[in-house]
Design a protein around this motif. Sequence first.
Motif, mmCIF file in Angstrom:
data_model
loop_
_atom_site.group_PDB
_atom_site.id
_atom_site.type_symbol
_atom_site.label_atom_id
_atom_site.label_comp_id
_atom_site.label_asym_id
_atom_site.label_seq_id
_atom_site.Cartn_x
_atom_site.Cartn_y
_atom_site.Cartn_z
ATOM 1 N N SER A 162 -17.999 -7.857 15.636
ATOM 2 C CA SER A 162 -16.265 -7.987 15.883
ATOM 3 C C SER A 162 -15.955 -8.842 14.573
ATOM 4 O O SER A 162 -16.819 -9.547 14.030
ATOM 5 C CB SER A 162 -15.922 -8.632 17.020
ATOM 6 O OG SER A 162 -14.539 -8.546 16.787
ATOM 7 N N ASN A 163 -14.837 -8.288 13.921
ATOM 8 C CA ASN A 163 -14.128 -8.870 12.717
ATOM 9 C C ASN A 163 -12.946 -9.826 13.160
ATOM 10 O O ASN A 163 -12.427 -10.281 12.461
ATOM 11 C CB ASN A 163 -13.882 -7.939 11.763
ATOM 12 C CG ASN A 163 -12.874 -7.053 12.032
ATOM 13 O OD1 ASN A 163 -12.354 -6.976 13.374
ATOM 14 N ND2 ASN A 163 -12.266 -6.382 11.195
ATOM 15 N N ARG A 164 -12.941 -10.222 14.556
ATOM 16 C CA ARG A 164 -11.912 -11.107 15.068
ATOM 17 C C ARG A 164 -11.773 -12.186 14.296
ATOM 18 O O ARG A 164 -10.714 -12.958 14.449
ATOM 19 C CB ARG A 164 -12.302 -11.200 16.486
ATOM 20 C CG ARG A 164 -13.808 -12.093 16.704
ATOM 21 C CD ARG A 164 -13.987 -12.199 18.403
ATOM 22 N NE ARG A 164 -12.756 -12.957 18.991
ATOM 23 C CZ ARG A 164 -12.254 -12.612 20.022
ATOM 24 N NH1 ARG A 164 -12.346 -11.580 20.531
ATOM 25 N NH2 ARG A 164 -11.239 -13.426 20.765
ATOM 26 N N ASP A 165 -12.884 -12.844 13.533
ATOM 27 C CA ASP A 165 -12.580 -14.248 12.965
ATOM 28 C C ASP A 165 -12.655 -14.164 11.345
ATOM 29 O O ASP A 165 -12.922 -14.991 10.477
ATOM 30 C CB ASP A 165 -13.981 -15.163 13.248
ATOM 31 C CG ASP A 165 -13.787 -15.698 14.707
ATOM 32 O OD1 ASP A 165 -12.461 -16.059 14.962
ATOM 33 O OD2 ASP A 165 -14.755 -15.727 15.245
ATOM 34 N N GLY A 166 -12.526 -12.584 11.044
ATOM 35 C CA GLY A 166 -12.174 -12.403 9.621
ATOM 36 C C GLY A 166 -13.324 -11.614 8.832
ATOM 37 O O GLY A 166 -13.030 -11.178 7.879
ATOM 38 N N LEU A 167 -14.416 -11.703 9.416
ATOM 39 C CA LEU A 167 -15.675 -11.121 8.598
ATOM 40 C C LEU A 167 -16.753 -10.697 9.986
ATOM 41 O O LEU A 167 -16.584 -11.191 11.014
ATOM 42 C CB LEU A 167 -16.490 -12.210 7.956
ATOM 43 C CG LEU A 167 -17.210 -11.609 6.950
ATOM 44 C CD1 LEU A 167 -16.843 -10.870 5.729
ATOM 45 C CD2 LEU A 167 -18.077 -12.957 6.544
ATOM 46 N N PRO A 168 -17.204 -9.350 9.780
ATOM 47 C CA PRO A 168 -18.027 -8.802 10.835
ATOM 48 C C PRO A 168 -19.245 -9.753 11.214
ATOM 49 O O PRO A 168 -19.827 -10.149 10.260
ATOM 50 C CB PRO A 168 -18.655 -7.622 10.172
ATOM 51 C CG PRO A 168 -17.440 -7.046 9.174
ATOM 52 C CD PRO A 168 -16.944 -8.290 8.546
ATOM 53 N N ALA A 169 -19.131 -10.254 12.318
ATOM 54 C CA ALA A 169 -20.113 -11.321 12.941
ATOM 55 C C ALA A 169 -20.535 -10.818 14.267
ATOM 56 O O ALA A 169 -20.091 -9.835 15.016
ATOM 57 C CB ALA A 169 -19.712 -12.679 12.751
ATOM 58 N N LEU A 170 -21.626 -11.610 14.884
ATOM 59 C CA LEU A 170 -22.146 -11.219 16.002
ATOM 60 C C LEU A 170 -21.495 -12.192 17.378
ATOM 61 O O LEU A 170 -21.399 -13.133 17.089
ATOM 62 C CB LEU A 170 -23.633 -11.616 16.019
ATOM 63 C CG LEU A 170 -24.639 -10.604 15.885
ATOM 64 C CD1 LEU A 170 -26.113 -11.354 15.706
ATOM 65 C CD2 LEU A 170 -24.463 -9.249 16.335
ATOM 66 N N TYR A 171 -21.449 -11.518 18.408
ATOM 67 C CA TYR A 171 -20.675 -12.008 19.386
ATOM 68 C C TYR A 171 -21.418 -11.586 20.828
ATOM 69 O O TYR A 171 -21.973 -10.438 20.810
ATOM 70 C CB TYR A 171 -19.244 -11.806 19.678
ATOM 71 C CG TYR A 171 -18.273 -12.200 18.434
ATOM 72 C CD1 TYR A 171 -17.650 -13.420 18.600
ATOM 73 C CD2 TYR A 171 -18.111 -11.594 17.431
ATOM 74 C CE1 TYR A 171 -16.970 -13.914 17.721
ATOM 75 C CE2 TYR A 171 -17.534 -12.153 16.178
ATOM 76 C CZ TYR A 171 -16.887 -13.236 16.335
ATOM 77 O OH TYR A 171 -16.030 -13.699 15.384
ATOM 78 N N PRO B 222 -0.583 -9.826 10.536
ATOM 79 C CA PRO B 222 -0.482 -9.260 12.027
ATOM 80 C C PRO B 222 -1.323 -8.016 12.363
ATOM 81 O O PRO B 222 -1.931 -7.966 13.411
ATOM 82 C CB PRO B 222 0.851 -9.372 12.627
ATOM 83 C CG PRO B 222 1.340 -10.230 11.345
ATOM 84 C CD PRO B 222 0.847 -10.146 10.320
ATOM 85 N N ILE B 223 -1.246 -7.207 11.479
ATOM 86 C CA ILE B 223 -2.014 -6.122 11.468
ATOM 87 C C ILE B 223 -3.370 -6.090 11.513
ATOM 88 O O ILE B 223 -4.108 -5.441 12.132
ATOM 89 C CB ILE B 223 -1.292 -4.875 10.678
ATOM 90 C CG1 ILE B 223 0.105 -4.611 11.052
ATOM 91 C CG2 ILE B 223 -2.208 -3.627 10.755
ATOM 92 C CD1 ILE B 223 0.875 -3.802 9.929
ATOM 93 N N LEU B 224 -3.908 -6.953 10.177
ATOM 94 C CA LEU B 224 -5.404 -7.239 10.226
ATOM 95 C C LEU B 224 -5.805 -8.183 11.388
ATOM 96 O O LEU B 224 -7.073 -7.907 11.299
ATOM 97 C CB LEU B 224 -5.281 -7.688 8.826
ATOM 98 C CG LEU B 224 -5.587 -6.702 7.407
ATOM 99 C CD1 LEU B 224 -6.883 -6.237 7.697
ATOM 100 C CD2 LEU B 224 -4.580 -6.036 7.296
ATOM 101 N N ASP B 225 -5.180 -8.746 11.887
ATOM 102 C CA ASP B 225 -5.436 -9.679 12.969
ATOM 103 C C ASP B 225 -5.749 -8.888 14.216
ATOM 104 O O ASP B 225 -6.297 -9.372 15.059
ATOM 105 C CB ASP B 225 -4.509 -10.840 13.203
ATOM 106 C CG ASP B 225 -4.610 -11.799 12.108
ATOM 107 O OD1 ASP B 225 -5.673 -11.807 11.420
ATOM 108 O OD2 ASP B 225 -3.421 -12.557 12.065
#
Length: 647
Positions: free
Chosen positions: A77-86, A55-58
């Motif tokens: 953002s790393n919201r899906d687990g890996l730095p990606a573009l949004y 939960p902390i990493l999320d």
Amino acid sequence: MLAIACAAPPPAAKSPPAPAPVPAAPRPAVADSAPTVLTPAQDERDRAIAAKVAPILDAFTNSAPQLLRDGRVVYVSNRDGLPALYVADTRQPTTPPRKLPTPDERVGAVRVLPDERSILFTSDVKSDGNFRIFRVDLDGGGPPTDLTPGESLHRHVPTVARRVPGLFSYSANAVTDRTARVFVQRADGSPPKEVYRDPRSGYVVGLTPDGRHILFAQFRAQNDQVLYEIAVATGKATRLFPAEGTSLHVSGAAYSADGRRVFVAAAEEGRPATLLALDRETGRAAARYEETAIPTGTIDPEVSPTGDWVAIAVDAGNHSEVRILDARTLRLHKTVATGHVAAGLGPFRADGESFGLTLSRPDAPTDIHAVGARTGEVTPLRSEPRPGIADGPRLASSIVSVPAFDGLTIPTNLYLPGGAAAKLPTVVLVHGGPSGSAYLSFNAEVRVLSSMGFAVVQPNIRGSTGFGLAYEKADDREKRGNALKDIETVNAWARAQPWCDGRLVIMGTSYGGYMTLLALTRQPGIWQAGVDNSGMSDLKTMEELEDQTIRAYDETEFGALGRDNALLEEWSPLKDMTKIVAPVFIYQGVHDPVTPREQADRMVQALRERKIPVEYMLLDNEGHGVVRRENRIAYLARVVRFLEERL
């Protein structure tokens, strides 16, 4: 801030062929260095801890905002687990963003092209540092296009020409060769054109709006950088700043909106940092700003494309501040009210009315904002819940000054679990670098450790940036031992605090991992355990095998291979590893270009031969540090369980 790594001045005319690459030394055979096989009980305990860590990493972080004229923002953002573009609508901060197509690898640098229809970004494979440059359409159009599919190179941040559609420039180097290669390219997929080679190394930091000239920053030493302007048509390089025979630390540079000036941020020992507006034709300073509020800081500029403003971030070591200057006179217009936080600048919007800002506070995940150029008003761009932080235990954070052995003070970040009444085991967490610093900011590692009942102490030992060039240089070469004395001082200070139970762990990543190993060898009686993440163990083989651009930095910090072998050996942890008595956790990514795997393998083998408890975690899909969500969770869970066992 400029990440400059170069050396000798470029030739006055088109550069000659680059010297032959420096060959990587063969990797030493390391027999007993397999990763540790966990017992069923350890696996079970790791899963239990991971359930608390997840939960902390999320509580994902957002960064690198690029504001569009239509009210949207592109960011990482790393919201899906890996730095990606949004991409998201800034007028609807609670609406989930749309993820843009990218490879299943981390996204690095991002640049929106002036037409705001497509985006350039960098990405490597398994964090190996060999970045490629991609283009992706903002509003559909299929998967991203790899614009650099050929030679494997470490490509740096691309910079775009605002008035020439699709034109951009970047620098690159082969991992085995510090030679800087400068390219121009079109985003339509046409092949890159190499226009210049520096026989040493450096970075492209600017491109004129018409795309005819490139601003190139050359690295001679840690605090000695030189700016050159490269004519794209001829490859001729002309020295811009500083004057011949002068050594300065250049922390940032950019062209003005019309391309007639160059803004240069520079610092020298004993003087406040300055921002100069240099006339390109005469080289004279047409305007000057001096940072007096934070006299030890360094400046990073961002220029408005309309020619009205220059935003600057001033690095004060444990925090940063943002100011807005008049671009014509460099007079202070506004100091942005950000508070005592870590702040990173993003580009201005095309109309010059606002610019992006990344803010990081200890009590909330790093997030993106917009700043009004005229008003200085800060507006959050996203408003999304992070239950893992909001519902988790409180964290008390502060900055304290620890007296050093020689009259200096060690600025230190302190994180304590909120409401903790009992004495706690304490982790001394050393930042990477060496030339870097620990901001009082959001840190998932700190959050996990504090939630598991540890006090966390983050010292900015000598060598840290933002506290003046004299402090930054105070650990170079023969003075490495003084930084180690700072670590010992922080240990003694922590032991004397009412919240410390006397059990101390030293921990760090990269240079922090190196200092962990060094402290365990030179201070064996004061540490109960150590956690080394991607730290070097043998400075000589590190300089042979690492990315040779990074080696240019390390020669200033540690000494030059060949010339300073005795010094490199003296300050290598492997030299004194027989003195280690505390258990050690070692993490390593297989594809690490900064601290090659053999550095960890050799230390693990040496510890096993002496029967010192060591747990070795090796990941095949990581490079320097830990990037992927599942790996970060597993790493932190194993660290916590290891400390439970060994304390």
